[in-house]
Design an enzyme around this catalytic site. Structure first.
Site, PDB file in Angstrom:
ATOM      1  N   THR A  26       0.859  -1.187   0.000  1.00  0.00           N
ATOM      2  CA  THR A  26       0.000   0.000   0.000  1.00  0.00           C
ATOM      3  C   THR A  26       0.899   1.242   0.000  1.00  0.00           C
ATOM      4  O   THR A  26       1.304   1.706  -1.049  1.00  0.00           O
ATOM      5  CB  THR A  26      -0.965  -0.002   1.202  1.00  0.00           C
ATOM      6  OG1 THR A  26      -0.231  -0.264   2.399  1.00  0.00           O
ATOM      7  CG2 THR A  26      -2.039  -1.056   1.027  1.00  0.00           C
ATOM      8  N   LYS A  57       3.916  -7.015   3.717  1.00  0.00           N
ATOM      9  CA  LYS A  57       3.664  -5.600   3.480  1.00  0.00           C
ATOM     10  C   LYS A  57       3.406  -4.946   4.825  1.00  0.00           C
ATOM     11  O   LYS A  57       2.898  -5.573   5.762  1.00  0.00           O
ATOM     12  CB  LYS A  57       2.497  -5.387   2.522  1.00  0.00           C
ATOM     13  CG  LYS A  57       1.124  -5.838   3.018  1.00  0.00           C
ATOM     14  CD  LYS A  57       0.373  -4.887   3.926  1.00  0.00           C
ATOM     15  CE  LYS A  57       0.291  -3.500   3.327  1.00  0.00           C
ATOM     16  NZ  LYS A  57      -0.465  -2.589   4.288  1.00  0.00           N
ATOM     17  N   THR A  92       0.267  -7.058  13.123  1.00  0.00           N
ATOM     18  CA  THR A  92       0.937  -5.804  12.778  1.00  0.00           C
ATOM     19  C   THR A  92       1.215  -5.611  11.301  1.00  0.00           C
ATOM     20  O   THR A  92       1.904  -4.689  10.938  1.00  0.00           O
ATOM     21  CB  THR A  92       2.262  -5.598  13.563  1.00  0.00           C
ATOM     22  OG1 THR A  92       3.212  -6.580  13.185  1.00  0.00           O
ATOM     23  CG2 THR A  92       2.030  -5.651  15.039  1.00  0.00           C
ATOM     24  N   GLU A  97       6.029   4.577   7.373  1.00  0.00           N
ATOM     25  CA  GLU A  97       5.570   5.717   6.572  1.00  0.00           C
ATOM     26  C   GLU A  97       6.369   6.973   6.895  1.00  0.00           C
ATOM     27  O   GLU A  97       6.417   7.424   8.035  1.00  0.00           O
ATOM     28  CB  GLU A  97       4.079   5.950   6.808  1.00  0.00           C
ATOM     29  CG  GLU A  97       3.225   4.871   6.153  1.00  0.00           C
ATOM     30  CD  GLU A  97       1.749   4.992   6.439  1.00  0.00           C
ATOM     31  OE1 GLU A  97       0.965   4.434   5.661  1.00  0.00           O
ATOM     32  OE2 GLU A  97       1.376   5.640   7.436  1.00  0.00           O
ATOM     33  N   THR A  99      -8.256  10.207   0.751  1.00  0.00           N
ATOM     34  CA  THR A  99      -8.665  11.001  -0.401  1.00  0.00           C
ATOM     35  C   THR A  99      -7.569  11.202  -1.433  1.00  0.00           C
ATOM     36  O   THR A  99      -7.835  11.692  -2.521  1.00  0.00           O
ATOM     37  CB  THR A  99      -9.166  12.397   0.059  1.00  0.00           C
ATOM     38  OG1 THR A  99      -8.144  13.013   0.853  1.00  0.00           O
ATOM     39  CG2 THR A  99     -10.424  12.238   0.883  1.00  0.00           C
TER      40      THR A  99
END
Length: 404
Positions: A150, A176, A187, A273, A404
């Site tokens: 992702t 992933k 997790t 991230e 979004t």
């Protein structure tokens, strides 16, 4: 034991593939993965402990109740979670995969990852399944690994080979995970394969042992996801007698499984991230294994400490602070702390108090991409290691508009 190429297709009997089917908006990224075993396999899995569970988790739990599986199907871009028709769609994915592969739907492990609360369109999966099954290859583990990503920036595709009872055995894995990463199993998503001969019960025992010291020792942001799962299928094609629990063969197999899971866990933590650094918190001298794990995890979960590491600030007080509220039984006046990386090592705290250190050297050490926090408790004989990442501006940017 040695690391080898091949990922989930390295063990005998497995093929894999990943293609774009139309769930993701970005057409340059594959979004549907499949793993297939040419023979029925023993299987086991570990799941998220979040009370909100994605529909694929519930369906996979049902399918694996007999300890058997032969395939995995997983989409990215949509988590199929908190939807009224979620379980219906997850079962439909199993039916679609089963039909494409000529196996029972109940022998399919199903998973989804992506945005929560949006209805999963089943038509793209149904339309793409025949081509996905046809694309299955012994050389295509990497495309499957890419299809389950992702916000990941790095492909997580690895395998190991080990001698078990004198016979070569292989274990492969793809994973992933970048955000919503926090200890409390699982997790993230991870699909493991092996050609070892092993019963579902023994496989389940080994998997839980491996997860407890690898995936359950990582954290990116303190959020335990709704769709987390680690599954493993064993084809038995390596031959030999079935591995029995608590034997030398079991030890050899489990140590290799732990090594693979730990390597994948490190990749997930380092690919958090917005992350720029992998943080490794290593605690020694704890009273118990529980205390060692609590202390190690608390440090890499601290937002203040993670932010300091992003800024290459040797703010060691945040390490002690995190240990202090971890719940671990620790004599804080006996704690030593050092920071280390490829640039060197610097002691910053001794016996629970600061020591003079070279701030310039400390900054150079903390500017590296992999930082070790060495914590000595001097209170026992147990140790533990946890993996995390720094907290950056980009983490907020990524999650500010994720939906979004």
């Amino acid at each position: 034991m040695r690391f080898i190429e091949g990922g989930v297709t390295a063990p005998q009997g497995f093929t894999a593939a990943g293609i774009y089917c139309g769930i993701r908006k970005n057409k340059t990224k594959p979004d549907l993965a499949m793993i297939y075993a040419k023979v029925p396999c023993t299987a086991a899995a570990v799941y998220t402990q979040n009370l909100v569970k994605g529909a694929p988790i519930l369906v996979t739990q049902e399918n694996l109740s007999d300890g058997r599986a032969q395939a995995v199907i997983c989409n990215s871009g949509n988590a199929n979670t908190c939807n009224a028709d979620g379980e219906e769609k997850a079962r439909k994915m199993c039916e679609i995969a089963g039909k494409a592969l000529g196996i029972k739907p109940q022998d399919v492990i199903v998973a989804s990852t992506g945005v929560i609360g949006q209805v999963l369109p089943i038509e793209p999966i149904q339309n793409a399944a025949p081509a996905l099954a046809q694309a299955l290859s012994k050389e295509d583990s990497e495309s499957a690994a890419k299809a389950i990503m992702t916000t990941d920036t790095q492909v997580k595709n690895m395998a190991v080979e080990v001698s078990v009872g004198g016979k070569p055995v292989r274990i492969g894995g793809i994973a992933k995970g970048s955000g919503m990463i926090h200890p409390n199993m699982a997790t993230m998503l991870c699909f493991l394969t092996t050609d070892a001969p092993v019963s579902p019960e023994v496989l389940n025992k080994a998997l839980h042992e491996a997860v407890s010291v690898s995936f359950n020792m990582i954290s990116v942001d303190g959020d335990t996801s709704t769709n987390d799962m680690v599954s493993i299928m064993a084809s038995g094609l390596a031959g030999g007698e079935p591995i029995q629990a608590d034997t030398e063969e079991y030890k050899e197999f489990t140590e290799a499984l732990i090594a693979l899971c730990t390597a994948l866990a490190r990749k997930i933590a380092g690919d958090g991230e917005g992350a720029t650094k992998l943080l490794v918190s290593h605690v020694t001298g704890a009273k118990s294994e529980k205390d060692a794990r609590l202390a190690a995890k608390s440090v890499i979960c601290s937002s203040l400490f993670k932010a300091a590491m992003f800024g290459a600030d040797a703010n060691w007080g945040r390490v002690l602070c995190a240990i202090g509220y971890s719940g671990a039984q620790v004599d804080m006046q006996a704690v030593d702390v050092s920071f280390a990386s490829e640039a060197g090592s610097v002691e910053v705290c001794r016996n629970g108090a600061g020591v003079d250190f070279d701030e310039g050297l400390a900054k150079k050490i903390l500017e590296c991409g992999e930082i070790y926090v060495e914590i000595a408790l001097h209170d026992g004989g147990y140790e533990a290691t946890a993996f995390g990442c720094d907290l950056t501006y980009d983490y907020v940017k990524i999650n500010g508009d994720y939906r979004t």
